[in-house]
Design a protein around this motif. Structure first.
Motif, mmCIF file in Angstrom:
data_model
loop_
_atom_site.group_PDB
_atom_site.id
_atom_site.type_symbol
_atom_site.label_atom_id
_atom_site.label_comp_id
_atom_site.label_asym_id
_atom_site.label_seq_id
_atom_site.Cartn_x
_atom_site.Cartn_y
_atom_site.Cartn_z
ATOM 1 N N ILE A 17 0.867 -1.185 0.000
ATOM 2 C CA ILE A 17 0.000 0.000 0.000
ATOM 3 C C ILE A 17 0.901 1.230 0.000
ATOM 4 N N ALA A 18 0.685 2.111 -0.959
ATOM 5 C CA ALA A 18 1.534 3.303 -1.065
ATOM 6 C C ALA A 18 0.703 4.477 -1.566
ATOM 7 N N THR A 19 1.151 5.687 -1.248
ATOM 8 C CA THR A 19 0.466 6.841 -1.836
ATOM 9 C C THR A 19 0.961 7.003 -3.275
ATOM 10 N N VAL B 7 1.969 -6.269 -6.354
ATOM 11 C CA VAL B 7 0.728 -5.502 -6.515
ATOM 12 C C VAL B 7 0.799 -4.296 -5.574
ATOM 13 N N ILE B 8 0.558 -3.108 -6.136
ATOM 14 C CA ILE B 8 0.591 -1.897 -5.308
ATOM 15 C C ILE B 8 -0.799 -1.260 -5.326
ATOM 16 N N ALA B 9 -1.401 -1.175 -4.153
ATOM 17 C CA ALA B 9 -2.664 -0.446 -4.014
ATOM 18 C C ALA B 9 -2.304 0.987 -3.672
ATOM 19 N N ALA C 132 -11.710 2.275 -1.104
ATOM 20 C CA ALA C 132 -11.414 2.518 -2.525
ATOM 21 C C ALA C 132 -10.303 1.588 -3.024
ATOM 22 N N MET C 133 -9.428 1.165 -2.126
ATOM 23 C CA MET C 133 -8.309 0.304 -2.534
ATOM 24 C C MET C 133 -8.654 -1.181 -2.450
ATOM 25 N N ILE D 30 -6.629 -4.695 -3.563
ATOM 26 C CA ILE D 30 -6.045 -5.539 -2.506
ATOM 27 C C ILE D 30 -6.554 -6.973 -2.637
ATOM 28 N N ILE D 31 -7.875 -7.109 -2.852
ATOM 29 C CA ILE D 31 -8.457 -8.459 -2.952
ATOM 30 C C ILE D 31 -7.914 -9.178 -4.192
#
Lengths: 95, 339
Positions: free
Chosen positions: A11-13, A33-35, A55-56, A60-61
């Protein structure tokens, strides 16, 4: 973790997604995978954070459930551009 | 991967130097300043001056796990403008920066502008003309300017800390060009840094610190030891990421005054620890909470450091009522093995 067989999503901005991709690449995971969510996030209250997470969630799923070959197929083009952007980049190192 | 060989042609020496600079800049090998082109003969000379094998790996530098071999270090040292005899200093610095306890990877990629600070002790200072006196942290001394620059080029070219690519330093820092000085052991009435850290007085060493800033402290002269330290401590506010520690480079005047006032280095550390505190009401509540967890808050005041040991006290620079405070810590000292 992905390399150990544990499905993993980063997870990243948005402003750090390329950086995250390159760092993952140095660790041998160019197709992580980057959300992503808009930068910054420190100022958000719990409700706003929850909305960002929701929203992410689809990303993620997908990242935790799709087979690796499908993930690579979806990400390959984006990952390549993020790791080696088109145009002039002054760098003596492979990026 | 062997270093790339490039053939450049020109009609004059001036044009060749200019082309070499342009070529290096366009390929991202520089810090933006002109470079000296590294020729095969030059690299051979620098490797020989190191006293080590060309292919010896001195460190694996993050984030891209680049191999800092003696040869690659030589190329960068030449580009930075070093003399061959500086090689052992650079090798020792890279060894220190590569220590697993130094957390170089964080420095290479973080949004914070932290950078290496090199403090050099021992007889090598005289042999290489490394400035430890007047103007020691400023321009004018080739060794101070180019050894730090070589380290920066190595961190960028080998480690990959290219701004905006792997390095996310929001502002970066002018201190990232070169941040090097010798300790003024001759005017230090106490034990010099390297002896304090377990090395022999006659040994030459480089100590690398993780440094966050540069802050000159003026004044406090002629009021006695206690007032001098209170004045210095007032310039050391608690700060985010204070866990690294704090360095005080005492100028010659204050070192002499504190010594004549009967203070040991330990006394100075303890007083700094006690005085470098501010009321909790000065700070955001979240910061106070964070510092409380870190052991730097007693409920009434927030402290610069959690213990006297986190203050590194050195003597540097020339005469005058000036001292320098640097948010710096995580020291790693290595012997400089001159060829």
């Amino acid at each position: 973790m992905e390399k150990r067989g544990v499905p993993t999503v980063m997870i990243a901005t948005d402003m750090f997604k390329q950086f995250g991709r390159r760092m993952a690449s140095t660790q041998g995971c160019p197709f992580a995978v980057i959300a992503e969510t808009p930068n910054p996030i420190r100022q958000l209250d719990p409700e706003a954070l929850k909305a960002r997470v929701e929203a992410m969630l689809p990303t993620i799923i997908d990242g935790l459930t799709l087979p690796p070959s499908e993930i690579v197929r979806r990400i390959k083009g984006v990952a390549s551009e993020q790791i080696r952007p088109a145009g002039i980049v002054r760098s003596s190192v492979p990026i | 991967m062997p270093p790339a060989h490039v053939v450049l042609e020109a009609d004059s020496v001036e044009q060749l130097l200019s082309r070499a600079y342009e070529h290096a800049y366009e390929n991202g090998w520089t810090d933006g300043l002109p470079i000296i082109p590294a020729t095969a003969a030059g690299v051979q000379e620098f490797v020989a001056a190191s006293g080590r094998a060309r292919e010896e790996i001195i460190g694996i530098l993050p984030p891209r796990k680049g191999e800092a071999t003696v040869e690659v270090i030589a190329v960068n040292a030449i580009m930075a403008g070093c003399r061959p005899e500086y090689m052992p200093v650079i090798l020792a610095a890279i060894e220190g920066l590569s220590d697993p306890n130094f957390s170089l990877e964080l420095m290479q990629v973080t949004t914070n502008p932290m950078c290496p600070l090199l403090v050099i002790n021992g007889p090598v200072r005289k042999r290489l003309d490394i400035n430890s006196g007047i103007g020691c942290l400023g321009p004018g001394w080739r060794a101070n300017a180019t050894i730090g620059r070589a380290v920066r080029l190595i961190l960028n070219n080998v480690g990959g800390a290219l701004p905006g690519v792997y390095s996310k330093s929001s502002f970066s820092s002018p201190l990232r060009y070169s941040y090097v000085c010798g300790e003024n052991e001759e005017d230090n009435p106490w034990t010099p840094l390297h002896v304090e850290r377990g090395f022999k007085y006659e040994e030459s060493t480089v100590t690398v610190f993780r440094a966050a800033n540069y802050h000159n402290i003026s004044g406090g002269e002629g009021q006695g030891a206690d007032e001098i330290i209170r004045h210095i401590a007032s310039q050391m506010p608690p700060m985010f990421g204070a866990g690294d520690g704090a360095m005080l480079m005492l100028g010659v005047n204050h070192a002499r005054s504190l010594y004549e006032g009967g203070l040991t280095k330990r006394d100075i550390q303890e007083r700094l620890w006690k005085f470098a505190r501010l009321p909790v009401s000065y700070f955001a509540e979240s910061f106070v909470e964070m510092e409380r967890h870190a052991g730097r808050c007693d409920g009434k005041t927030v402290w610069r450091c959690s213990s006297p040991d986190e203050f590194h006290v050195l003597v540097c620079g020339g005469p005058g009522p000036q001292d320098v405070y640097i948010g710096a810590g995580m020291p790693q000292t290595r012997t400089i093995r001159e060829a």
